[in-house]
Design a protein around this motif. Structure first.
Motif, PDB file in Angstrom:
ATOM      1  N   UNK A 107       0.273  -0.901  -0.056  1.00 51.58           N
ATOM      2  CA  UNK A 107      -0.397  -0.227   0.230  1.00 51.58           C
ATOM      3  C   UNK A 107       0.940   1.434   0.108  1.00 51.58           C
ATOM      4  N   UNK A 108       2.288   0.780   0.069  1.00 54.32           N
ATOM      5  CA  UNK A 108       2.666   2.429   0.304  1.00 54.32           C
ATOM      6  C   UNK A 108       4.531   2.480  -0.156  1.00 54.32           C
ATOM      7  N   UNK A 109       4.865   1.036  -1.304  1.00 52.01           N
ATOM      8  CA  UNK A 109       5.919   1.253  -2.128  1.00 52.01           C
ATOM      9  C   UNK A 109       5.641   1.022  -2.941  1.00 52.01           C
ATOM     10  N   UNK A 110       6.965   1.610  -4.005  1.00 47.44           N
ATOM     11  CA  UNK A 110       6.396   1.244  -5.359  1.00 47.44           C
ATOM     12  C   UNK A 110       7.850   1.070  -5.838  1.00 47.44           C
ATOM     13  N   UNK A 111       8.082  -0.305  -6.823  1.00 50.13           N
ATOM     14  CA  UNK A 111       9.358  -0.782  -7.493  1.00 50.13           C
ATOM     15  C   UNK A 111       8.763  -0.138  -9.076  1.00 50.13           C
ATOM     16  N   UNK A 112      10.386   0.511  -9.211  1.00 49.43           N
ATOM     17  CA  UNK A 112      10.263   1.267 -10.957  1.00 49.43           C
ATOM     18  C   UNK A 112      11.163   0.390 -11.270  1.00 49.43           C
ATOM     19  N   UNK A 113      12.056  -0.364 -12.359  1.00 49.43           N
ATOM     20  CA  UNK A 113      12.492  -0.904 -13.226  1.00 49.43           C
ATOM     21  C   UNK A 113      12.623  -0.469 -14.609  1.00 49.43           C
ATOM     22  N   UNK A 114      14.130   0.678 -14.985  1.00 48.99           N
ATOM     23  CA  UNK A 114      14.518   1.487 -15.988  1.00 48.99           C
ATOM     24  C   UNK A 114      14.692   0.118 -17.174  1.00 48.99           C
ATOM     25  N   UNK A 115      14.522  -0.733 -17.951  1.00 53.04           N
ATOM     26  CA  UNK A 115      14.369  -1.741 -19.445  1.00 53.04           C
ATOM     27  C   UNK A 115      14.860  -0.781 -20.438  1.00 53.04           C
ATOM     28  N   UNK A 116      16.103  -1.394 -21.261  1.00 56.78           N
ATOM     29  CA  UNK A 116      16.635  -1.430 -22.177  1.00 56.78           C
ATOM     30  C   UNK A 116      16.956  -2.461 -22.856  1.00 56.78           C
ATOM     31  N   UNK A 117      16.065  -2.855 -24.136  1.00 59.61           N
ATOM     32  CA  UNK A 117      15.508  -3.644 -24.979  1.00 59.61           C
ATOM     33  C   UNK A 117      16.520  -3.562 -26.309  1.00 59.61           C
ATOM     34  N   UNK A 118      18.138  -4.467 -26.274  1.00 60.27           N
ATOM     35  CA  UNK A 118      18.685  -4.326 -27.575  1.00 60.27           C
ATOM     36  C   UNK A 118      19.219  -5.713 -28.252  1.00 60.27           C
ATOM     37  N   UNK A 119      19.253  -6.133 -29.234  1.00 64.12           N
ATOM     38  CA  UNK A 119      19.021  -7.111 -29.644  1.00 64.12           C
ATOM     39  C   UNK A 119      18.308  -7.857 -28.852  1.00 64.12           C
ATOM     40  N   UNK A 120      17.380  -7.848 -29.180  1.00 59.23           N
ATOM     41  CA  UNK A 120      16.353  -9.155 -28.651  1.00 59.23           C
ATOM     42  C   UNK A 120      16.260  -9.493 -26.995  1.00 59.23           C
ATOM     43  N   UNK A 121      17.609  -8.673 -26.376  1.00 58.81           N
ATOM     44  CA  UNK A 121      17.948  -9.202 -24.799  1.00 58.81           C
ATOM     45  C   UNK A 121      17.072  -8.324 -24.182  1.00 58.81           C
ATOM     46  N   UNK A 122      16.346  -8.244 -23.363  1.00 57.97           N
ATOM     47  CA  UNK A 122      16.268  -6.978 -21.831  1.00 57.97           C
ATOM     48  C   UNK A 122      17.082  -6.998 -20.969  1.00 57.97           C
ATOM     49  N   UNK A 123      17.883  -5.806 -20.722  1.00 57.11           N
ATOM     50  CA  UNK A 123      18.446  -5.424 -19.949  1.00 57.11           C
ATOM     51  C   UNK A 123      18.037  -4.282 -19.168  1.00 57.11           C
ATOM     52  N   UNK A 124      17.799  -4.322 -17.566  1.00 49.70           N
ATOM     53  CA  UNK A 124      17.499  -3.954 -16.955  1.00 49.70           C
ATOM     54  C   UNK A 124      18.690  -2.571 -15.761  1.00 49.70           C
ATOM     55  N   UNK A 125      18.241  -1.979 -16.324  1.00 49.18           N
ATOM     56  CA  UNK A 125      19.892  -0.547 -15.898  1.00 49.18           C
ATOM     57  C   UNK A 125      19.579  -0.407 -14.682  1.00 49.18           C
ATOM     58  N   UNK A 126      18.032  -0.221 -13.963  1.00 48.95           N
ATOM     59  CA  UNK A 126      18.235   0.260 -12.632  1.00 48.95           C
ATOM     60  C   UNK A 126      17.287   0.210 -12.482  1.00 48.95           C
TER      61      UNK A 126
END
Length: 150
Positions: A107-126
């Motif tokens: 109720x009091x927390x959110x997680x946000x992930x910054x993702x980049x998709x390169x060459x068919x792979x998803x990369x979690x940056x932050x």
């Protein structure tokens, strides 16, 4: 055999049915109002992290507007409006073309992930965890924690 109901019987039946269903109807309306308020709070948090992580234009007026959502401790740690604006600009420069994934952890927390998709792979940056507190009508973002890469 045919049943005939008079108008009075139908009116009385309607009011009895309404009296029985009244608590259910009121509970449903209260539930809808609560969901609407919760969605509004999540939208405010979403606007804050979108600015903080550089996902929108970094403008000083917008930083001032969103700084009202920060708690005093978070404002002091980030450096106030100037720090919020600098964070926006640095993330915008570091991660120019990313997409986000959001997950509500409680109720009091959110997680946000910054993702980049390169060459068919998803990369979690932050990954950023944003903790907030709702007190009546006020929302205060208390803490932002970062986790790099993956």
């Amino acid at each position: 055999m045919r049943l005939n109901y008079s108008r009075e019987d139908l009116v009385i039946g309607f009011f009895i049915l309404f009296a029985i269903l009244y608590p259910v109807i009121v509970s449903f309306l209260i539930f809808l109002d609560d969901v609407k308020q919760r969605r509004h709070k999540i939208e405010e948090v979403r606007a804050f992290y979108s600015f903080l992580l550089g996902l929108e234009e970094c403008e000083e007026g917008r930083a001032r507007e969103l700084s009202g959502l920060m708690s005093e401790d978070l404002s002091r740690n980030l450096g106030g409006v100037e720090g919020l604006l600098k964070s926006c600009q640095s993330y915008k420069k570091a991660y120019p073309s990313v997409r986000t994934e959001e997950k509500v952890l409680g109720e009091d927390e959110i997680r946000v992930e910054l993702l980049r998709k390169e060459k068919g792979m998803t990369q979690r940056l932050l990954s950023a965890r944003i903790r907030f507190k709702v007190e009546g009508e006020n929302l205060k973002i208390e803490r932002v924690e970062y986790e790099k890469g993956g």
